[in-house]
Design an enzyme around this catalytic site. Structure first.
Site, PDB file in Angstrom:
ATOM      1  CB  CYS A 120      -0.945   0.017   1.193  1.00  0.00           C
ATOM      2  SG  CYS A 120      -1.908  -1.478   1.351  1.00  0.00           S
ATOM      3  CG  HIS A 260      -3.258   3.208   2.703  1.00  0.00           C
ATOM      4  ND1 HIS A 260      -3.839   2.851   1.511  1.00  0.00           N
ATOM      5  CD2 HIS A 260      -3.124   2.057   3.420  1.00  0.00           C
ATOM      6  CE1 HIS A 260      -4.051   1.543   1.509  1.00  0.00           C
ATOM      7  NE2 HIS A 260      -3.624   1.042   2.654  1.00  0.00           N
ATOM      8  CG  ASN A 290      -6.325  -1.354   1.743  1.00  0.00           C
ATOM      9  OD1 ASN A 290      -5.711  -0.879   0.786  1.00  0.00           O
ATOM     10  ND2 ASN A 290      -5.722  -1.873   2.793  1.00  0.00           N
TER      11      ASN A 290
HETATM   12  N1  ACO Z   1     -17.502  -9.188  10.446  1.00  0.00           N
HETATM   13  C1  ACO Z   1     -17.825  -9.477  11.714  1.00  0.00           C
HETATM   14  N2  ACO Z   1     -16.911  -9.743  12.658  1.00  0.00           N
HETATM   15  C2  ACO Z   1     -15.617  -9.721  12.304  1.00  0.00           C
HETATM   16  C3  ACO Z   1     -15.211  -9.444  10.984  1.00  0.00           C
HETATM   17  C4  ACO Z   1     -16.215  -9.185  10.039  1.00  0.00           C
HETATM   18  N3  ACO Z   1     -15.931  -8.898   8.756  1.00  0.00           N
HETATM   19  N4  ACO Z   1     -13.875  -9.506  10.928  1.00  0.00           N
HETATM   20  C5  ACO Z   1     -13.426  -9.783  12.146  1.00  0.00           C
HETATM   21  N5  ACO Z   1     -14.505  -9.936  12.992  1.00  0.00           N
HETATM   22  C6  ACO Z   1     -14.476 -10.265  14.416  1.00  0.00           C
HETATM   23  C7  ACO Z   1     -13.206 -10.946  14.821  1.00  0.00           C
HETATM   24  O1  ACO Z   1     -13.312 -12.328  14.591  1.00  0.00           O
HETATM   25  C8  ACO Z   1     -13.131 -10.614  16.304  1.00  0.00           C
HETATM   26  O2  ACO Z   1     -13.950 -11.546  16.989  1.00  0.00           O
HETATM   27  P1  ACO Z   1     -13.462 -12.176  18.389  1.00  0.00           P
HETATM   28  O3  ACO Z   1     -13.258 -11.005  19.286  1.00  0.00           O
HETATM   29  O4  ACO Z   1     -14.599 -13.051  18.741  1.00  0.00           O
HETATM   30  O5  ACO Z   1     -12.186 -12.896  18.048  1.00  0.00           O
HETATM   31  C9  ACO Z   1     -13.838  -9.259  16.407  1.00  0.00           C
HETATM   32  O6  ACO Z   1     -14.528  -9.062  15.160  1.00  0.00           O
HETATM   33  C10 ACO Z   1     -12.893  -8.096  16.629  1.00  0.00           C
HETATM   34  O7  ACO Z   1     -11.735  -8.270  15.838  1.00  0.00           O
HETATM   35  P2  ACO Z   1     -10.573  -7.206  15.879  1.00  0.00           P
HETATM   36  O8  ACO Z   1      -9.455  -7.706  15.042  1.00  0.00           O
HETATM   37  O9  ACO Z   1     -10.287  -6.758  17.258  1.00  0.00           O
HETATM   38  O10 ACO Z   1     -11.284  -5.973  15.148  1.00  0.00           O
HETATM   39  P3  ACO Z   1     -10.697  -4.558  14.923  1.00  0.00           P
HETATM   40  O11 ACO Z   1     -11.526  -3.562  15.580  1.00  0.00           O
HETATM   41  O12 ACO Z   1      -9.196  -4.508  15.150  1.00  0.00           O
HETATM   42  O13 ACO Z   1     -10.892  -4.375  13.354  1.00  0.00           O
HETATM   43  C11 ACO Z   1      -9.670  -4.574  11.291  1.00  0.00           C
HETATM   44  C12 ACO Z   1     -10.302  -5.302  12.468  1.00  0.00           C
HETATM   45  C13 ACO Z   1     -10.749  -3.794  10.578  1.00  0.00           C
HETATM   46  C14 ACO Z   1      -9.040  -5.578  10.362  1.00  0.00           C
HETATM   47  C15 ACO Z   1      -8.605  -3.593  11.815  1.00  0.00           C
HETATM   48  O14 ACO Z   1      -7.750  -4.274  12.717  1.00  0.00           O
HETATM   49  C16 ACO Z   1      -7.775  -2.962  10.740  1.00  0.00           C
HETATM   50  O15 ACO Z   1      -8.269  -2.161   9.961  1.00  0.00           O
HETATM   51  N6  ACO Z   1      -6.494  -3.254  10.702  1.00  0.00           N
HETATM   52  C17 ACO Z   1      -5.588  -2.609   9.754  1.00  0.00           C
HETATM   53  C18 ACO Z   1      -5.690  -3.242   8.399  1.00  0.00           C
HETATM   54  C19 ACO Z   1      -4.916  -2.418   7.404  1.00  0.00           C
HETATM   55  O16 ACO Z   1      -4.856  -1.217   7.510  1.00  0.00           O
HETATM   56  N7  ACO Z   1      -4.270  -3.014   6.432  1.00  0.00           N
HETATM   57  C20 ACO Z   1      -3.512  -2.173   5.524  1.00  0.00           C
HETATM   58  C21 ACO Z   1      -2.556  -2.835   4.812  1.00  0.00           C
HETATM   59  S1  ACO Z   1      -3.264  -3.917   3.630  1.00  0.00           S
HETATM   60  C22 ACO Z   1      -2.065  -4.176   2.402  1.00  0.00           C
HETATM   61  O17 ACO Z   1      -0.948  -3.713   2.524  1.00  0.00           O
HETATM   62  C23 ACO Z   1      -2.469  -5.026   1.280  1.00  0.00           C
END
Ligand code: ACO
Length: 333
Positions: A120, A260, A290
């Site tokens: 990214c 980003h 993204n």
């Molecule tokens: N729908 C419903 N529930 C979900 C989903 C979904 N799509 N995805 C995850 N959950 C659940 C998880 O299983 C977890 O459940 P649990 O607590 O029972 O285990 C719960 O939701 C919370 O998960 P978290 O990981 O704590 O959620 P968070 O608030 O951190 O959000 C997210 C997750 C959106 C992925 C976030 O961490 C994020 O945006 N991270 C950064 C990603 C990013 O920026 N990537 C960029 C680079 S990508 C590249 O370079 C190609």
């Protein structure tokens, strides 16, 4: 090439274009595919929908459409180009590079062409690379493209990742601009130690494609979302502060912030740190999700199309992603 004042030749954007595939995949569509909800996706990420490439479309096709627009805006044709850089982690194939495929399709016979892999952050890495070629006078112009088809490497049965990604491309033509304008500073970096938080293992020389690698889903993105989130918040703050300092600018000088587009919560934390109001920040993560290397240029070009960029504006761009990597830049429009 150094000018009479012995400073580097000023280089900026002289044309820009974007492309997203036609098909839209909404949160409601995803509710039917995995155990998720529109409410969860919107509240945790800010994403409402994303564009997905048609089966016959690959990254070079998305890149081509964006490139044609950018060349037209610059009043140039492919044969004028000196250099083509395509930032992507989803090339059409290992080789030839996507940049070489484009070189042929654009008729850019005299252009050097290569791909750049920084996930990214790739577009900002690509800008920095091309700007150096141009500032020193080795080339007079360059086409820099951020293009990715993440849908091709996404496991649509994994709710942790499949809601997050979309496809697209953004292209810019770089060339000489008046003194005092153009790119003022870059801050690029990497934390290879965090590479294990975001990767695609299969298909390379370590884990070549096999029946086993396919069954083990090693050809799709793995992401430790929480760790990437923490990294993103940290480097969005530190990289933007460093690049502003290098450019001799202060937070208050920023007219438009182009982050980003991965997660609205990451963008909000950067806005807070930079003390920026919403009217100075470009957000389109709701429409495109993204799009990896395409994210920063898509946001930049959309802001241009909406008339949000004016002559003399100070623009701050920042990308972060797989590697782990980051790239930030200050541009005087
Ligand atoms: N729908 C419903 N529930 C979900 C989903 C979904 N799509 N995805 C995850 N959950 C659940 C998880 O299983 C977890 O459940 P649990 O607590 O029972 O285990 C719960 O939701 C919370 O998960 P978290 O990981 O704590 O959620 P968070 O608030 O951190 O959000 C997210 C997750 C959106 C992925 C976030 O961490 C994020 O945006 N991270 C950064 C990603 C990013 O920026 N990537 C960029 C680079 S990508 C590249 O370079 C190609």
């Amino acid at each position: 090439m150094r000018n009479m004042n012995n400073s580097l030749r000023p280089v900026g954007i002289v044309g820009a274009g974007k492309y997203v595939p036609e098909r839209i995949l909404t949160n409601q569509d995803l509710e039917k595919m995995v155990d998720t909800s529109d409410e969860w996706i919107v509240s945790r990420t800010g994403i409402k929908e994303r564009h997905i490439a048609a089966p016959e479309e690959a990254t070079s096709d998305l890149a081509y459409h964006a490139a044609v627009q950018a060349l037209e805006a610059a009043g140039m044709s492919g044969s004028d180009l000196d250099l083509i850089i395509v930032a992507t982690v989803t090339p059409d194939m290992f080789f030839p590079s996507t940049a070489c495929l484009l070189q042929d399709r654009l008729g850019a016979k005299k252009a050097a062409a290569f791909d750049l892999s920084a996930a990214c952050s790739g577009f900002v890495y690509g800008l920095a690379t091309a700007v150096n070629f141009l500032q020193t006078g080795m080339y007079n112009n360059a086409l820099v493209i951020g293009a990715d088809c993440l849908s091709r490497i996404t496991d649509y049965s994994d709710r942790n990742t499949c809601v997050l990604f979309g496809d697209g491309a953004g292209a810019v033509v770089l060339g000489e601009v008046p003194e005092g304008r153009g790119f003022q500073a870059f801050d690029l970096g990497a934390e290879g130690a965090g590479g294990a938080h975001l990767y695609l293992e299969g298909g390379g020389s370590r884990v070549p494609a096999s029946l086993e690698s396919i069954e083990a889903k090693k050809h799709a993105i793995f992401m430790n979302g929480r760790e990437v989130f923490k990294f993103a918040v940290r480097v969005m703050g530190s990289a933007t502060e460093r690049v502003l300092e290098k450019a001799g600018a202060a937070k208050g000088d920023v007219d438009l912030f182009i982050p980003h587009q991965a997660n609205i919560r990451i963008i909000h934390s950067a806005m807070e740190r930079l003390e920026l109001p919403p009217e100075k920040v470009v957000v389109n993560v709701d429409k495109y999700a993204n799009t990896s290397a395409a994210s920063v240029p898509l946001a930049l070009i959309e802001a241009l199309e909406e008339g949000r960029i004016h002559e003399g504006d100070t623009i701050l761009m920042v990308g972060f992603g797989g590697g782990l990597t980051w790239g930030a830049s200050v541009l005087k429009w």
